[in-house]
Design an enzyme around this catalytic site. Structure first.
Site, short mmCIF file in Angstrom:
data_model
loop_
_atom_site.label_atom_id
_atom_site.label_comp_id
_atom_site.label_asym_id
_atom_site.label_seq_id
_atom_site.Cartn_x
_atom_site.Cartn_y
_atom_site.Cartn_z
N GLY A 36 0.83 -1.21 0.00
CA GLY A 36 0.00 0.00 0.00
C GLY A 36 0.86 1.25 0.00
O GLY A 36 2.09 1.19 0.10
N ALA A 73 -6.00 -7.15 3.48
CA ALA A 73 -4.55 -7.29 3.64
C ALA A 73 -4.11 -8.72 3.34
O ALA A 73 -4.74 -9.68 3.82
CB ALA A 73 -4.12 -6.89 5.04
N GLN A 75 -0.50 -11.25 1.62
CA GLN A 75 0.64 -11.48 0.74
C GLN A 75 0.04 -11.97 -0.57
O GLN A 75 -0.65 -12.97 -0.59
CB GLN A 75 1.56 -12.54 1.36
CG GLN A 75 2.90 -12.71 0.67
CD GLN A 75 2.84 -13.19 -0.76
OE1 GLN A 75 3.17 -12.42 -1.68
NE2 GLN A 75 2.40 -14.42 -0.99
N TYR A 140 0.17 -19.75 -2.36
CA TYR A 140 -0.73 -18.60 -2.30
C TYR A 140 -2.19 -19.04 -2.34
O TYR A 140 -3.02 -18.59 -1.53
CB TYR A 140 -0.44 -17.63 -3.45
CG TYR A 140 -1.47 -16.54 -3.58
CD1 TYR A 140 -1.54 -15.52 -2.65
CD2 TYR A 140 -2.38 -16.54 -4.64
CE1 TYR A 140 -2.51 -14.52 -2.75
CE2 TYR A 140 -3.33 -15.55 -4.76
CZ TYR A 140 -3.40 -14.54 -3.82
OH TYR A 140 -4.35 -13.57 -3.92
N LYS A 144 -4.92 -18.52 0.72
CA LYS A 144 -6.16 -17.76 0.58
C LYS A 144 -7.38 -18.64 0.88
O LYS A 144 -8.41 -18.13 1.35
CB LYS A 144 -6.28 -17.18 -0.84
CG LYS A 144 -5.26 -16.11 -1.18
CD LYS A 144 -5.30 -14.92 -0.23
CE LYS A 144 -6.54 -14.07 -0.40
NZ LYS A 144 -6.52 -12.89 0.50
N ASN A 169 -9.60 -11.32 -11.99
CA ASN A 169 -8.42 -10.46 -12.22
C ASN A 169 -8.83 -9.00 -12.09
O ASN A 169 -9.43 -8.43 -13.00
CB ASN A 169 -7.83 -10.72 -13.60
CG ASN A 169 -7.12 -12.05 -13.69
OD1 ASN A 169 -7.72 -13.10 -13.44
ND2 ASN A 169 -5.85 -12.03 -14.01
N VAL A 183 -1.57 -7.77 -15.30
CA VAL A 183 -1.14 -7.55 -16.68
C VAL A 183 -1.63 -6.21 -17.23
O VAL A 183 -0.93 -5.57 -18.03
CB VAL A 183 -1.60 -8.72 -17.57
CG1 VAL A 183 -3.13 -8.75 -17.70
CG2 VAL A 183 -0.96 -8.65 -18.94
N ILE A 199 4.04 -10.74 -24.20
CA ILE A 199 3.03 -11.77 -23.97
C ILE A 199 3.72 -13.13 -24.03
O ILE A 199 4.45 -13.42 -24.98
CB ILE A 199 1.90 -11.71 -25.03
CG1 ILE A 199 1.07 -10.44 -24.84
CG2 ILE A 199 1.02 -12.94 -24.95
CD1 ILE A 199 -0.02 -10.25 -25.87
#
Length: 315
Positions: A36, A73, A75, A140, A144, A169, A183, A199
């Site tokens: 942030g 919040a 990672q 990850y 989550k 996304n 991206v 790409i």
């Protein structure tokens, strides 16, 4: 209403804070400013520079007494979760448990939790709905998904209400192409620096790109709706990278050069959401088309780059 937003100085969190304060809520922000930015802290919010895994988090809750917690919040880098899984789990899993404990001990009414499409892994069918099997392919994704299970347990044991939002996304204003950038922000950075777009693969891989303001509004809708539910937050539209490039060509009025590289191993080829459940039970739907969102984001960064160029000329 008092709302505590973790990650409230970040890309998505700062937009949520803006909408909450515009709607009359009192807001407290907890953010360690690792991704942030201090410039994105709303001046009318209380701010605590703190990691969510800090033992002092409970003191913030005791002081602020929030009714609702919006937990952004995290990672967020897949690569970091591979390189440093202990750090990833400490932030995303243990940090969330500490947040849940502070919420339980101070009488928080509800938690809105930001999860991710990463929990699904490689899609078995498209579009992905909330009944799709969960099979994360990285630490990850695991970190989550695990807090989703803890939220269910805390509801069962302590009656803590929750809503889980699994994001597609997300792109838009305030996303950092050099840090947490997806991206879209990386492409904009390349376009404005007159560099070719890179790409990996043939560019036909597809994703569900959702504008950050729509995500912020989904979080606000979840404060009142969707208790105990999981929602996919996306547009329900799949778009290839080649189509994204074509849209940027239309917006910029020029052909932006593209360099194609080898396909990266492990990359998911196609992914997009079914968002019908969110429409029906969260009473939310995306309002910004990809073309509109890309135009808004491009124009914002174009103006920011011009400001930076002027400042450099002054020095």
């Amino acid at each position: 209403m008092k709302v505590l937003v973790t990650g409230g100085a970040g890309f998505i969190g700062s937009h949520i804070v803006d909408h909450l304060i515009a709607g009359g809520a009192e807001v407290a922000i907890v953010d360690n400013i690792s991704t942030g930015k201090s410039t994105q802290i709303h001046p009318d919010a209380s701010f605590y520079s703190m990691d969510i895994s800090s033992p002092h988090l409970l003191e913030v809750f005791q002081k602020e007494q929030p009714e609702v917690v919006i937990h952004q919040a995290a990672q967020i880098h897949v690569g970091t979760s591979v390189d440093d899984p202990v750090f990833d789990a400490t932030t995303n899993i243990l940090g969330t448990i500490r947040l849940l404990e502070a919420s339980r001990q101070t009488g928080v009414r509800k938690i809105v939790y930001a999860s991710s499409a990463a929990v699904y892994g490689n899609p078995e069918y498209l579009p992905i709905d909330e009944q799709h099997p969960v099979h994360p392919l990285s630490g990850y994704g695991v970190s989550k998904y695990t807090p989703e299970q803890y939220l269910s347990v805390y509801h069962h044991l302590y009656g803590l209400r929750y809503t889980i939002l699994r994001y597609a996304n997300v792109y838009g204003v305030r996303q950092d192409p050099r840090g947490e950038g997806g991206v879209i922000s990386i492409f904009i950075d390349k376009i404005l620096s007159n560099s070719p777009l890179t790409i990996f693969g043939d560019g036909e891989q597809t994703r569900d790109y959702i504008y950050v303001e729509d995500v912020a509004k989904a979080n606000l809708a979840a404060i009142q709706n969707g208790d105990g539910e999981i929602f996919n937050i996306g547009t329900g539209v799949r778009t290839s990278l080649n189509q994204v490039v074509q849209l940027f060509n239309q917006i910029t009025g020029r052909q932006n050069p593209v360099e194609y590289g080898p396909e990266r191993s492990g990359d998911i080829k196609h992914s997009y959401f079914n968002n019908q459940k969110a429409r029906a039970l969260l009473f939310w739907e995306p309002a910004v088309t990809l073309e509109e969102g890309l135009k808004k984001t491009y124009e914002y960064y174009r103006d920011e780059y011009r400001k930076m160029d002027k400042e450099m000329l002054k020095t």
